[in-house]
Design an enzyme around this catalytic site. Structure first.
Site, PDB file in Angstrom:
ATOM      1  N   ARG A 209       0.846  -1.208   0.000  1.00  0.00           N
ATOM      2  CA  ARG A 209       0.000   0.000   0.000  1.00  0.00           C
ATOM      3  C   ARG A 209       0.872   1.245   0.000  1.00  0.00           C
ATOM      4  NH1 ARG A 209      -3.007  -2.745   4.601  1.00  0.00           N
ATOM      5  NH2 ARG A 209      -4.620  -3.950   3.536  1.00  0.00           N
ATOM      6  N   ASP A 247     -16.073  -3.309  -4.332  1.00  0.00           N
ATOM      7  CA  ASP A 247     -16.073  -4.549  -3.554  1.00  0.00           C
ATOM      8  C   ASP A 247     -17.473  -5.142  -3.657  1.00  0.00           C
ATOM      9  OD1 ASP A 247     -13.946  -5.540  -1.106  1.00  0.00           O
ATOM     10  OD2 ASP A 247     -15.952  -6.411  -1.075  1.00  0.00           O
ATOM     11  N   SER A 248     -17.549  -6.462  -3.521  1.00  0.00           N
ATOM     12  CA  SER A 248     -18.873  -7.096  -3.571  1.00  0.00           C
ATOM     13  C   SER A 248     -19.573  -7.048  -2.222  1.00  0.00           C
ATOM     14  CB  SER A 248     -18.751  -8.548  -4.048  1.00  0.00           C
ATOM     15  OG  SER A 248     -17.881  -9.248  -3.190  1.00  0.00           O
ATOM     16  N   ALA A 276     -16.238  -7.721  -9.198  1.00  0.00           N
ATOM     17  CA  ALA A 276     -15.136  -6.970  -9.788  1.00  0.00           C
ATOM     18  C   ALA A 276     -15.015  -7.151 -11.308  1.00  0.00           C
ATOM     19  CB  ALA A 276     -13.819  -7.365  -9.101  1.00  0.00           C
ATOM     20  N   ASP A 296      -6.728  -6.673  -5.862  1.00  0.00           N
ATOM     21  CA  ASP A 296      -6.224  -7.525  -4.770  1.00  0.00           C
ATOM     22  C   ASP A 296      -7.307  -8.529  -4.389  1.00  0.00           C
ATOM     23  OD1 ASP A 296      -4.973  -8.546  -2.506  1.00  0.00           O
ATOM     24  OD2 ASP A 296      -5.473  -6.828  -1.242  1.00  0.00           O
ATOM     25  N   CYS A 336      -2.988 -14.004  -3.294  1.00  0.00           N
ATOM     26  CA  CYS A 336      -2.719 -14.450  -1.931  1.00  0.00           C
ATOM     27  C   CYS A 336      -2.804 -15.968  -1.791  1.00  0.00           C
ATOM     28  CB  CYS A 336      -3.668 -13.768  -0.949  1.00  0.00           C
ATOM     29  SG  CYS A 336      -5.401 -14.112  -1.299  1.00  0.00           S
TER      30      CYS A 336
HETATM   31  N1  SAH Z   1      -7.358  -4.823  -0.934  1.00  0.00           N
HETATM   32  C1  SAH Z   1      -7.870  -5.049   0.392  1.00  0.00           C
HETATM   33  C2  SAH Z   1      -8.029  -6.495   0.744  1.00  0.00           C
HETATM   34  C3  SAH Z   1      -8.871  -7.275  -0.220  1.00  0.00           C
HETATM   35  S1  SAH Z   1      -9.519  -8.742   0.420  1.00  0.00           S
HETATM   36  C4  SAH Z   1      -6.962  -4.354   1.404  1.00  0.00           C
HETATM   37  O1  SAH Z   1      -5.980  -3.743   1.015  1.00  0.00           O
HETATM   38  O2  SAH Z   1      -7.258  -4.449   2.592  1.00  0.00           O
HETATM   39  C5  SAH Z   1     -10.596  -9.224  -0.845  1.00  0.00           C
HETATM   40  C6  SAH Z   1     -11.871  -8.411  -0.970  1.00  0.00           C
HETATM   41  O3  SAH Z   1     -12.541  -8.848  -2.138  1.00  0.00           O
HETATM   42  C7  SAH Z   1     -12.864  -8.569   0.158  1.00  0.00           C
HETATM   43  O4  SAH Z   1     -13.175  -7.320   0.679  1.00  0.00           O
HETATM   44  C8  SAH Z   1     -14.115  -9.183  -0.507  1.00  0.00           C
HETATM   45  O5  SAH Z   1     -15.334  -8.648  -0.013  1.00  0.00           O
HETATM   46  C9  SAH Z   1     -13.934  -8.793  -1.918  1.00  0.00           C
HETATM   47  N2  SAH Z   1     -14.507  -9.689  -2.922  1.00  0.00           N
HETATM   48  C10 SAH Z   1     -14.581 -11.031  -2.916  1.00  0.00           C
HETATM   49  N3  SAH Z   1     -15.079 -11.485  -4.073  1.00  0.00           N
HETATM   50  C11 SAH Z   1     -15.326 -10.389  -4.838  1.00  0.00           C
HETATM   51  C12 SAH Z   1     -15.826 -10.206  -6.147  1.00  0.00           C
HETATM   52  N4  SAH Z   1     -16.134 -11.247  -6.925  1.00  0.00           N
HETATM   53  N5  SAH Z   1     -15.945  -8.938  -6.630  1.00  0.00           N
HETATM   54  C13 SAH Z   1     -15.606  -7.884  -5.863  1.00  0.00           C
HETATM   55  N6  SAH Z   1     -15.113  -8.014  -4.622  1.00  0.00           N
HETATM   56  C14 SAH Z   1     -14.978  -9.242  -4.110  1.00  0.00           C
END
Ligand code: SAH
Length: 392
Positions: A209, A247-248, A276, A296, A336
Site C-alpha cells: 500500500r 467490492d462485492s 469486480a 487484490d 494471496c
Molecule cells: N485490498 C484489500 C483487501 C482485499 S480482500 C486491502 O488492502 O485491505 C478481498 C476483498 O474482495 C474482500 O473485501 C471481498 O469482499 C472482496 N470480494 C470477494 N469477491 C469479490 C468479487 N467477486 N468482486 C468484488 N469483490 C470481491
C-alpha cells in the site's frame, strides 16, 4: 513424564532434517494405541534418533507439526512465553505503533497460530487441533506479555476443516470492539475485528500500500477488491485526484467510506458495490481509463485441484484491468494463494496484459510485509505476491 513417540517410516526424515516443520500422514507409523488429535508427541526417525517435539493429528494430511527441535522440551506457558516474546520483539523493532500481525504461524515457531494485534485488542486464529489444545498455556503467556483488554477467537478459517475442526467465533476476554482505530504507514484506519473479513484487517499489504503512493500523484485510481480501502487511501494521501473503490461486500464498502471520511478525503472517493469482473467490464464499455489500477482479489486457487482454473481467472483479471489502464499508467495485481508461484502469477499477468493489446514493463515485485515472516523451507508462509507494471 515424556510425550509418547511417533516413528517415521524409513527414508522419510529428509525434510525433517532439512528444517521442515511438517510431516505428512503417509510418512509416519500410525501410533498404537491411537492418540487423539492435538496430542503432543516426540518424533523418532527410523534410525532411532529422537528429533523433535510435535503435535499430532490423525485426521489431517499434515500428521505432525514440529514445535521444537529440543526433544526434551515441555510445551507449556514458558515455551509460549519465549516464542511470543521473540515475535513481539521483532514487531516492536519493525513498527513504532502496536498494529501488526504478532504471530504468523510456523514462521514464528508457533504452527497453526495467528495473532493480529490492534493495540490492546487481539484477534487470534487457532488453525490446528494441536494449537487448539495448547490454547490454555498460549493464552496465559499472551495475557502476561501484553495484558490485552480483549481477545477474540476467530476460529472461522476454512483450513480448520482439514484438521477436523468446526468453525466458531468466540470472545475469550473482555469486549472486542466492533471497530478499532489503527495506524498504518502513518495513516489512521478503522479495522473490523469482529464482523470483518479474516481477522479484520489485511496487515500483509502494508508495504505494498505504501508502494502505490509512488504511482499515485495526480492520477485517477481504481481499487478493485478494496475491503477497507487500504490501497486507494494510500494513493489519495499521496496526491491521487480521485479513487473508485469496488467490492462485492456492502460492509466492506461502508468501512472504506468511513476510512475515507476519517482521513478527510471522502469527497474524492466513490464506492461501488459489485462483482469486480463485471464492474471492470462495464467500465471498459464506458471507455473509462485510470492512471493507476489495483486489484487484490481473494484467492482464486483455494486448493491444488483448482490451479488451472484459478490461473485462468488471474489471467482474465489482468486482461480486464489492463484495458482500464491509461497510456503510461500503472497496474498492480496481487495473489494471496500459496498454491500459485510468483513465476506462474507473473506469466498469467503478462499474458493477460498482452491479450488486452498492451505492452508492459515490470516496476516491482514484493511479498507480504515483515510482520509476516517467511519460514526458510515452508513455501506456504510466502503466500502473498504483489506485482506492479507500467503499461504502454
Ligand atoms: N485490498 C484489500 C483487501 C482485499 S480482500 C486491502 O488492502 O485491505 C478481498 C476483498 O474482495 C474482500 O473485501 C471481498 O469482499 C472482496 N470480494 C470477494 N469477491 C469479490 C468479487 N467477486 N468482486 C468484488 N469483490 C470481491
Amino acid at each position: 513424564m515424556s510425550y509418547p513417540i511417533i516413528r517415521l517410516k524409513k527414508g522419510h526424515d529428509r525434510r525433517l532434517r532439512a528444517g521442515h516443520p511438517w510431516i505428512y500422514s503417509n510418512e509416519i507409523v500410525p501410533p498404537e494405541p491411537p492418540l487423539p488429535a492435538g496430542s503432543l508427541v516426540r518424533v523418532r526417525t527410523a534410525d532411532g534418533k529422537v528429533f523433535a517435539v510435535a503435535y499430532y493429528n490423525p485426521h489431517s494430511l499434515i500428521a505432525l507439526r514440529v514445535l521444537t527441535r529440543n526433544k526434551d522440551a515441555r510445551i507449556g506457558r514458558h515455551f509460549f512465553a519465549v516464542r511470543l516474546e521473540r515475535a513481539l520483539r521483532l514487531r516492536e523493532r519493525l513498527f513504532d505503533r502496536p498494529f501488526y500481525r504478532l504471530v504468523h504461524g510456523e514462521a514464528d515457531g508457533l504452527p497453526g497460530l495467528v495473532v493480529d494485534r490492534y493495540g490492546e485488542h487481539l484477534v487470534v486464529q487457532l488453525n490446528t487441533a494441536g494449537m487448539e489444545r495448547l490454547w490454555g498455556p498460549c493464552r496465559e503467556a499472551l495475557d502476561r506479555l501484553l495484558e490485552p483488554k480483549s481477545i477474540l477467537l476467530r476460529n472461522d478459517s476454512p483450513v480448520r476443516t482439514l484438521e477436523g475442526l468446526g468453525e466458531e467465533v468466540r470472545i475469550e476476554l473482555g469486549a472486542p470492539p466492533e471497530r478499532v482505530r489503527i495506524e498504518e504507514n502513518g495513516l489512521p484506519f478503522l479495522a473490523r475485528p469482529r464482523g470483518g473479513q479474516k481477522t479484520g484487517w489485511y496487515y500483509d499489504q502494508r508495504l505494498n500500500r505504501a508502494f502505490v503512493r509512488l504511482l499515485a500523484r495526480d492520477q485517477e485510481v481504481l481499487d478493485l477488491y478494496c475491503y477497507g480501502g487500504g490501497f486507494a487511501l494510500n494513493a489519495l494521501h499521496a496526491g491521487a485526484r480521485s479513487a473508485l473503490l469496488v467490492d462485492s461486500s456492502a460492509r466492506a464498502l461502508e468501512l472504506a467510506r468511513d476510512n475515507a471520511r476519517l482521513q478527510g478525503v471522502g469527497e474524492r472517493v466513490t464506492v461501488e458495490e459489485g462483482e469486480a469482473f463485471a464492474v471492470a467490464e462495464r467500465l471498459a464499455g464506458e471507455r473509462r481509463r485510470f492512471g493507476l489500477v489495483i486489484a487484490d482479489p481473494p484467492s482464486f486457487v483455494k486448493s491444488r485441484a483448482k490451479l488451472a482454473t484459478g490461473l485462468r481467472a488471474y489471467r482474465r483479471l489482468a486482461e480486464r484491468c489492463a484495458r482500464l489502464v491509461a497510456e503510461g499508467g500503472a497496474l498492480c495485481l496481487s495473489c494471496c494463494s500459496h498454491n500459485v508461484t510468483p513465476e506462474d502469477f507473473r506469466r498469467e499477468i503478462l499474458i493477460g496484459i498482452r491479450n488486452a493489446g498492451r505492452g508492459a514493463r515490470q516496476l516491482a515485485f514484493a511479498g507480504a510485509g515483515p510482520d509476516h515472516p517467511v519460514h526458510p523451507v515452508l513455501a506456504e508462509t510466502a503466500y502473498l505476491k504483489f506485482f506492479a507494471f507500467v503499461l504502454d
